[in-house]
Design an enzyme around this catalytic site. Structure first.
Site, PDB file in Angstrom:
ATOM      1  N   SER A 123     -38.465  13.233 -33.009  1.00  0.00           N
ATOM      2  CA  SER A 123     -38.037  13.789 -31.905  1.00  0.00           C
ATOM      3  C   SER A 123     -39.230  14.155 -30.876  1.00  0.00           C
ATOM      4  O   SER A 123     -40.511  14.027 -31.402  1.00  0.00           O
ATOM      5  CB  SER A 123     -37.633  15.343 -32.239  1.00  0.00           C
ATOM      6  OG  SER A 123     -37.463  16.379 -31.150  1.00  0.00           O
ATOM      7  N   TYR A 170     -39.989  22.849 -37.585  1.00  0.00           N
ATOM      8  CA  TYR A 170     -39.481  21.671 -37.298  1.00  0.00           C
ATOM      9  C   TYR A 170     -40.191  20.616 -36.517  1.00  0.00           C
ATOM     10  O   TYR A 170     -40.199  19.336 -36.795  1.00  0.00           O
ATOM     11  CB  TYR A 170     -38.053  22.035 -36.083  1.00  0.00           C
ATOM     12  CG  TYR A 170     -37.504  20.921 -35.921  1.00  0.00           C
ATOM     13  CD1 TYR A 170     -36.429  20.121 -36.721  1.00  0.00           C
ATOM     14  CD2 TYR A 170     -37.301  20.494 -34.424  1.00  0.00           C
ATOM     15  CE1 TYR A 170     -35.914  18.932 -36.324  1.00  0.00           C
ATOM     16  CE2 TYR A 170     -36.486  19.280 -34.158  1.00  0.00           C
ATOM     17  CZ  TYR A 170     -35.758  18.642 -34.958  1.00  0.00           C
ATOM     18  OH  TYR A 170     -35.006  17.447 -34.604  1.00  0.00           O
TER      19      TYR A 170
END
Length: 248
Positions: free
Chosen positions: A119, A144
């Site tokens: 990401s 994350y």
């Protein structure tokens, strides 16, 4: 899609087999390819990962493309069945172990590719070796980000170790996609609803992964990060992170 892709045997390895079967049915209908199979795989449990890999290797003699796509985001603090912080355990260590268990098959099937879903938020991540499990300090958003940085570093280190084998690796940012990934955050769920028309569909979000899996001539770019964004800057952590994960 090319005729070769439409004839490929595809395994959807997922935690929820019913959802997997539903997705497989849609793919079979769209592509007319009956060889879309679903198998149970829970990346939060190393026993499940090993069981899947053992079953796959018993079924298949070749593996040309491995896409490590699963992930969790913004989870309240919790640990996997093996005691790892959930983001690190599922998003990185689970994929690390799965890739390791299938690596010899990939080498035997070369040319082959490994695609790891990362990401753009990996830029905000750090590998906190003094607190990998988040027991001293935990922020679910940064957890994350840390795991997504681990994906990028794993890709780069794996590419170095696989030089000359015919197996290449790529990290990808799929974009902002309408999915259930944000289900643990009320605020993100609200934002996803408000901006839904501007978010990518699952099909659109898969395009970067498919490009890295299928496009010709990408071999010289093994280890790179594919996105509209620039690549990561913390390459020196790759070796240490791979060593940490190797105890699995």
């Amino acid at each position: 899609m090319t005729p070769e892709v439409l004839r490929a045997r595809v395994y959807i390895a997922c935690r929820d087999v019913l959802k997997g079967e539903s997705a497989a049915s849609e793919i079979r209908a769209d592509t007319k390819n009956s060889q879309v199979l679903v198998r149970k795989l829970d990346l939060s449990d190393t026993k499940s990962i090993r069981a899947f890999a053992e079953g796959f290797l018993a079924e298949e003699k070749q593996l040309h493309i491995l896409i490590n796509n699963a992930g969790v985001m913004m989870c309240p603090y919790s640990k996997t069945a093996d005691g790892f912080e959930t983001h690190l355990g599922v998003n990185h260590l689970g994929h690390f172990l799965l890739t390791h268990l299938l690596l010899e098959q990939l080498k035997k099937s070369a040319p082959a590719r490994v695609v790891n879903l990362s990401s753009v938020v990996h830029h905000a991540g750090k590998i906190r070796f003094h607190d990998l499990q988040g027991e001293k300090y935990y922020n679910r958003g940064f957890a994350y980000c840390h795991s997504k940085l681990a994906n990028v570093l794993f890709t780069r280190e794996l590419a170095k170790r696989l030089q000359g084998t015919g197996v290449t690796t790529y990290a990808v940012h799929p974009g902002v996609v309408r999915s259930e990934l944000v289900r643990h955050s009320f605020l993100l769920c609200l934002l996803w609803q408000l901006f839904s028309p501007f978010l990518k569909s699952a099909r659109e979000g898969a395009q970067t992964s498919l490009h890295c899996a299928l496009a010709e001539g990408l071999e010289p770019l093994s280890g790179k990060y594919f996105s509209l964004e620039s690549g990561p800057t913390q390459e020196n952590l790759g070796f240490t992170l791979a060593n940490f994960a190797s105890f699995l």
